[in-house]
Design an enzyme around this catalytic site. Sequence first.
Site, PDB file in Angstrom:
ATOM      1  N   GLU A 223      26.495  37.310  41.343  1.00  0.00           N
ATOM      2  CA  GLU A 223      26.844  38.189  40.247  1.00  0.00           C
ATOM      3  C   GLU A 223      26.087  37.685  39.033  1.00  0.00           C
ATOM      4  OE1 GLU A 223      27.920  40.400  37.272  1.00  0.00           O
ATOM      5  OE2 GLU A 223      28.066  38.240  37.147  1.00  0.00           O
TER       6      GLU A 223
ATOM      7  N   HIS B  45      40.113  38.294  35.311  1.00  0.00           N
ATOM      8  CA  HIS B  45      40.193  38.136  33.861  1.00  0.00           C
ATOM      9  C   HIS B  45      41.343  38.960  33.295  1.00  0.00           C
ATOM     10  CE1 HIS B  45      36.724  35.594  33.319  1.00  0.00           C
ATOM     11  NE2 HIS B  45      36.125  36.304  34.254  1.00  0.00           N
TER      12      HIS B  45
ATOM     13  N   ARG C 200      36.378  32.029  42.326  1.00  0.00           N
ATOM     14  CA  ARG C 200      35.373  31.008  42.032  1.00  0.00           C
ATOM     15  C   ARG C 200      35.946  29.773  41.363  1.00  0.00           C
ATOM     16  NH1 ARG C 200      33.848  35.842  42.252  1.00  0.00           N
ATOM     17  NH2 ARG C 200      31.993  36.393  43.431  1.00  0.00           N
TER      18      ARG C 200
ATOM     19  N   CYS D  33      28.950  33.361  39.473  1.00  0.00           N
ATOM     20  CA  CYS D  33      29.332  34.592  38.801  1.00  0.00           C
ATOM     21  C   CYS D  33      28.914  34.411  37.355  1.00  0.00           C
ATOM     22  CB  CYS D  33      30.819  34.803  38.911  1.00  0.00           C
ATOM     23  SG  CYS D  33      31.290  36.402  38.280  1.00  0.00           S
TER      24      CYS D  33
ATOM     25  N   CYS E 259      30.497  36.098  34.244  1.00  0.00           N
ATOM     26  CA  CYS E 259      31.701  35.366  33.870  1.00  0.00           C
ATOM     27  C   CYS E 259      31.354  34.114  33.070  1.00  0.00           C
ATOM     28  CB  CYS E 259      32.468  34.903  35.104  1.00  0.00           C
ATOM     29  SG  CYS E 259      33.397  36.192  35.917  1.00  0.00           S
TER      30      CYS E 259
END
Lengths: 584, 313
Positions: A17, A72, A497, A564, A567
């Site tokens: 990502e 999130h 993650r 990611c 993020c």
Amino acid sequence: MSAPRQRVVVDPVTRIEGHLRIEAETDAEGRITRAYSAGTMVRGIELILQGRDPRDAWAYTQRICGVCTLVHGIASVRAVEAALGIAIPPNAQLIRNLMIAAQHVHDHVMHFYHLHALDWVDVVSALKADPGRTAELARSVSKWPKSTPGHFADMQRRLKGFVESGQLGIFANGYWGHPGYRLPPEANLMAVAHYIEALAWQRDVVKLHAVFGGKNPHPNLVVGGVPCAVSLEAEPRGRGPGFRGGRPATALDADGLQTVREAIRSMREFVDEVYLPDALAIAAHYKDWFRQGEGVGNFLCFGDFPGAGGMRIPAGAILDRDLATVHPVDLEAEGEIQEFVAHAWYAYRDGKERGLHPYRGETEFAYTGPRPPYEHLDVERDYSWIKSPRWKGRPMEVGPLARVLLLYARGHESARALVDASLRRLGLPLEALYSTMGRTAARALETKLFADAMPGWLDALTANIEAGDLRTFEERRWDPTTWPKRARGAGFMEAPRGALAHWVAIEDGRIAGYQTVVPSTWNAGPRDAAGREGPYEAALKGHRLADAKRPLEILRTIHSFDPCIACAVHVLDTEGGERVRVQA
Amino acid sequence: MDRQDTLIDRLARHGVTRRAFLKYCATLASLMALPPAAARAMAEALAKAERPSVIWLSFQECTGCTESLTRSHTHGVEALILESLSLDYHHTLQAASGEAAERAREAAMKRHAGRYLLVVDGSIPVKDGGVYSTFAGISNLDLLLEAARDAAAVVAVGTCAAFGGLPAAKPNPTGAVPVAEIVRDKPLINVPGCPPIPEVITGVLAHWLVFRTPPALDRLGRPRAFYGDTVHDHCYRLPFYFQGKYAKSFDDEGARKGWCLYELGCKGPVTRNACARMKWNGATSFPVESGHGCLGCSEPGFWDAGGFYRPMS
Ligand code: SF4
């Protein structure tokens, strides 16, 4: 750069990502001596949050990432609930647990097949496989009903047609034939078949999110509980304007619960019969990857799955592989979690050397990198949009490996049994987990633990509903006029993650500061003021590249962390308004 | 085209029967409000189609749009990837990384110059020379200009690419802009939504596959077939809206009975999207059916529209 060294650049790192760039220096033998991890995209979401309604924050922060599309949102509603002292009803807790566990299962399976597998699986070699022997191999590791010679022959034919068309699409220019690929053709074919099957499987199991949250990606949440009320019977709508036939009152009725039950069944089946057996079968061919790619040897968890009994991920820190001592972690303590920007494109008021606790976080873009287009980053100075979080000054790895180690260290019975049995099958000691393949195996193992916990939560939810407890939302403190003038709080969870936390400061009903410290920030961050590498950078050191032009080894280790990057890159400011300045 | 192999052959290999395929065409035709005869024409065109090249670029995004693509139930992405489109560059899905990936992109752009479809998700940060998002050392702006030059058409997937989305929300720290502000000389199809409905994304791609032209668009560049009506127009709670029966809290009697969510901030009445009609994830539900008001996520500027729980006045 000094003469004999070579600089290997991988940008974009794909099958992740977001936007990640790796620069690595290699010695004369092609061994990586230093590696640099750079996030190359920033949006400034926390700046955007300033002054908004804290009840809306979950929707903004959820858009930090659409892969771990739930997490999130969960951390955000928990932060606001912590700040305002809201306790959510048991049903809401159970529903969130189910949604979080489903996120893990979905995300980990997709990561394994669609983002990571092609580091180990040579698609082109699958063309040489014997479908009959592939079926035998598949049946020797699981009882998945699709493992027939006909099925694999079919998959192979499709693959063949695809390759022969000359339009390789997403498989174009892979490192096929690289000496690092070591699976027999049959194992390759089995994995490619499951790559395709997993695509179809995943879109059905997300129905669990659709029932509770209305859609996936980006299901809806609400501060104080969950948005979807339980409906036992629909009120007749009458045939007035707008009538469109009989429909349920909400998605969370008997049918909805059945959809959830079926999704859980399908998740457990796929994990038990496809994902876990494949992960272990592939790992068995790459045992040398259980000896490299460790990282920093420190591990951190914030914990998750609150509620009575059953699966619960503990919080804690493990330092220097010492499983005998689990250190307690305090998200509020000034001296524990701090973020550094010594090598990131940000400035701090009191200088770039300091670390700041999230409640004191600052944001000032200060790009000092080269103007695009560029060849190399200036790795001696600043080289990433990702900050460097540290716990008590140390870099920490977060994620599946950290969780499995924490569960193991805490003596969690089913976790211990599963880890021990799997390692025994591979003929490896516990230390083998501190590695690239160890991380990949830990992800598969924890997926099973979470999937197995789901029926218990669903049973508890149904039992509550049958006993007449329908509550899914805590009304008190919804209205901002009931809030204190100032409040602040931290919300945390375990995302696929790794450990994730949000810190919110509320003033006069508005967001006065918002900060997120995110799993991939811990793992992907650059060096800190003391020059200590982040986990990606440390893990890459010592890798020997068989072919610097095709750095498969770098991809293996980076993908084992499941990056990611959207993020990881975040911008925050809990103390003041926006302060954006660019120095480049 | 490298070999004579029709889509029907390819689908047959994929285990999709001719009947199922015709049914898909009929569904798509009706979704896109095309006359029934179009289904047959579509089936024929699709059956003959060579796989058009698709270059998919991701800028300031969260990968939610790609995730949404993979959730499509009418046209499974595995079929899409393998059988009908040639997804020649997509940095979340493709095998190759780094230089090898960039070379694959350049090769596809060269080979299919003037014919490939460019899909973009994410906004483009133009402030300060584009330093807020790069890959392969190139700014998003430069990459978009380069890739758009030889594209047949551009599809902006998601509200960020279509209207700027979250990165462009106040104070827009990185100077994020939508595709439309940069690419002005190509047919542009906006497919907004945060993310868009999976079947809307694949429907637009399938339409391209068949006709090689954009579908009928509204003044904001959105396909009318999917964005012609509001969520409210097709909402199953509409009778309660007319009867004045509103849920006032997420767990009161009205919420449990499925009353209208207007007073909890629902933006369905001003949001043009097909959620109420097509629903999500195999028609399992959509936001209103799961008790939350519509966020308005496919409308320009929805992040700055005053709060998700404030009733519209
Ligand atoms: S819930 Fe929203 S979309 Fe549905 S009728 Fe009420 S206002 Fe309209």
